[in-house]
Design a protein around this motif. Structure first.
Motif, PDB file in Angstrom:
ATOM      1  N   ARG A  27     -24.214   4.998  24.360  1.00 23.96           N
ATOM      2  CA  ARG A  27     -22.965   5.743  24.567  1.00 23.96           C
ATOM      3  C   ARG A  27     -21.829   4.810  24.954  1.00 23.96           C
ATOM      4  O   ARG A  27     -20.700   4.967  24.475  1.00 23.96           O
ATOM      5  CB  ARG A  27     -23.158   6.802  25.656  1.00 23.96           C
ATOM      6  N   TRP A  28     -22.103   3.849  25.845  1.00 27.39           N
ATOM      7  CA  TRP A  28     -21.044   2.939  26.280  1.00 27.39           C
ATOM      8  C   TRP A  28     -20.493   2.154  25.093  1.00 27.39           C
ATOM      9  O   TRP A  28     -19.281   1.992  24.951  1.00 27.39           O
ATOM     10  CB  TRP A  28     -21.574   1.985  27.346  1.00 27.39           C
ATOM     11  N   ALA A  29     -21.392   1.621  24.257  1.00 24.17           N
ATOM     12  CA  ALA A  29     -20.934   0.843  23.108  1.00 24.17           C
ATOM     13  C   ALA A  29     -20.137   1.717  22.143  1.00 24.17           C
ATOM     14  O   ALA A  29     -19.071   1.315  21.658  1.00 24.17           O
ATOM     15  CB  ALA A  29     -22.129   0.217  22.394  1.00 24.17           C
ATOM     16  N   ALA A  30     -20.633   2.921  21.871  1.00 17.65           N
ATOM     17  CA  ALA A  30     -19.913   3.826  20.973  1.00 17.65           C
ATOM     18  C   ALA A  30     -18.556   4.190  21.550  1.00 17.65           C
ATOM     19  O   ALA A  30     -17.553   4.249  20.826  1.00 17.65           O
ATOM     20  CB  ALA A  30     -20.741   5.083  20.719  1.00 17.65           C
ATOM     21  N   GLY A  31     -18.497   4.421  22.859  1.00 14.07           N
ATOM     22  CA  GLY A  31     -17.236   4.754  23.498  1.00 14.07           C
ATOM     23  C   GLY A  31     -16.221   3.632  23.433  1.00 14.07           C
ATOM     24  O   GLY A  31     -15.009   3.876  23.447  1.00 14.07           O
ATOM     25  N   ASP A  32     -16.713   2.387  23.350  1.00 14.48           N
ATOM     26  CA  ASP A  32     -15.832   1.235  23.226  1.00 14.48           C
ATOM     27  C   ASP A  32     -15.517   0.901  21.768  1.00 14.48           C
ATOM     28  O   ASP A  32     -14.851  -0.105  21.490  1.00 14.48           O
ATOM     29  CB  ASP A  32     -16.475   0.013  23.894  1.00 14.48           C
ATOM     30  N   GLY A  33     -16.032   1.721  20.850  1.00  9.68           N
ATOM     31  CA  GLY A  33     -15.783   1.479  19.440  1.00  9.68           C
ATOM     32  C   GLY A  33     -16.535   0.283  18.890  1.00  9.68           C
ATOM     33  O   GLY A  33     -16.111  -0.315  17.896  1.00  9.68           O
ATOM     34  N   LEU A  34     -17.669  -0.074  19.508  1.00  7.68           N
ATOM     35  CA  LEU A  34     -18.432  -1.249  19.118  1.00  7.68           C
ATOM     36  C   LEU A  34     -19.740  -0.832  18.458  1.00  7.68           C
ATOM     37  O   LEU A  34     -20.313   0.208  18.779  1.00  7.68           O
ATOM     38  CB  LEU A  34     -18.717  -2.115  20.350  1.00  7.68           C
ATOM     39  N   PRO A  55     -31.377  15.679  22.704  1.00  9.75           N
ATOM     40  CA  PRO A  55     -30.542  15.583  21.498  1.00  9.75           C
ATOM     41  C   PRO A  55     -30.398  14.135  21.032  1.00  9.75           C
ATOM     42  O   PRO A  55     -30.197  13.232  21.851  1.00  9.75           O
ATOM     43  CB  PRO A  55     -29.195  16.154  21.964  1.00  9.75           C
ATOM     44  N   PRO A  56     -30.524  13.891  19.755  1.00 18.31           N
ATOM     45  CA  PRO A  56     -30.429  12.510  19.258  1.00 18.31           C
ATOM     46  C   PRO A  56     -29.025  11.943  19.412  1.00 18.31           C
ATOM     47  O   PRO A  56     -28.042  12.687  19.449  1.00 18.31           O
ATOM     48  CB  PRO A  56     -30.818  12.641  17.780  1.00 18.31           C
ATOM     49  N   LEU A  57     -28.956  10.618  19.497  1.00 16.05           N
ATOM     50  CA  LEU A  57     -27.684   9.910  19.504  1.00 16.05           C
ATOM     51  C   LEU A  57     -27.636   8.980  18.303  1.00 16.05           C
ATOM     52  O   LEU A  57     -28.637   8.326  17.985  1.00 16.05           O
ATOM     53  CB  LEU A  57     -27.532   9.073  20.781  1.00 16.05           C
TER      54      LEU A  57
END
Length: 253
Positions: free
Chosen positions: A80-87, A108-110
């Motif tokens: 989640r952190w990486a996705a939130g940073d657009g990485l 739930p899958p991510l």
């Protein structure tokens, strides 16, 4: 609250959740509550910001392996952190315990997050490689031989950084965790097993005494240890280390 002697590591102490016949509802609540406990005590948000995020890219995919992922809260947080940073980060989380795997895969899958019921040694045998190899609260579960095996496996699996975080055994950790969790988590194994985990944990001096060349341990707050390794820091070959390690480097982590 009475504090037991913490002079020596209680490596024979057994956590309640490790009992295959433990209450399944309490076990699931324990997995569910780990995310709250780890958010406060694990320090992974800071580790991600300082040591993982700077190596990630918006264009190029990076890969991360979480060994002994349990209920999957840390793997989910990193994804989640990486996705939130657009990485771009693909996370593979492994644990051999069928109960942990069932809990983690029942959520739930991510995107970019995969759970496998597997040992680190199995991924070594597959020839898998990852840009980051991490674990949280795994070290205190291991015997000396298993710790050596985990380090060898980590070197073989890592194309980049290895970061293994755990508790440091101390009176402060024991008293602080005991008092901080006393009003909470009564219907889970969090408090009892957390105190047992502290008794089972290493000190920085104990780890430094057994770490091979190329590895280093740092003390962080609150009462945390982080083992670090990177390919350029290794001064002897993993093949030599594997031959010297009990069991040839295989681990049950």
């Amino acid at each position: 609250m009475g504090i037991p002697s913490l002079r020596l590591r209680a490596s024979d102490a057994v956590e309640l959740m490790d009992d295959p016949d433990c209450d399944p509802e309490r076990l699931d609540r324990t997995y569910a509550n780990f995310r709250f406990v780890n958010a406060v005590v694990s320090g992974w948000r800071g580790i991600y910001r300082r040591e993982i995020r700077p190596e990630l890219s918006r264009m190029t995919e990076s890969t991360l392996l979480d060994i002994g992922s349990g209920g999957g809260d840390m793997a989910r947080a990193l994804a989640r952190w990486a996705a939130g940073d657009g990485l771009r980060l693909t996370v593979t989380a492994i644990d051999p315990d069928p109960r942990a795997h069932a809990y983690a895969t029942g959520l739930p899958p991510l995107p970019g997050l995969t759970f496998r019921r597997a040992l680190s040694s199995e991924l070594v045998a597959e020839g898998a490689r990852f840009d980051f190899v991490v674990s949280n609260h795994v070290l205190h579960h291991l015997s000396a031989a298993q710790l050596g095996g985990l380090l060898v496996d980590s070197e073989r699996l890592a194309a980049g950084r290895v970061l293994h975080g755990d508790i440091e055994r101390s009176r402060f950790a024991y008293l602080g965790f005991g008092l901080g969790t006393w009003p909470f988590f009564g219907r889970s194994f969090i408090r009892d097993d957390g105190l047992t985990s502290i008794r089972r944990s290493f000190t920085a001096a104990e780890l430094r005494a057994v770490l091979p060349r190329g590895w280093r341990v740092t003390q962080e707050r609150p009462s945390r240890l982080v083992l670090r390794w990177a390919p350029q820091s290794a001064s002897n070959s993993v093949e030599e280390r594997a031959a010297a390690a009990p069991g040839g480097g295989a681990t049950d982590a």
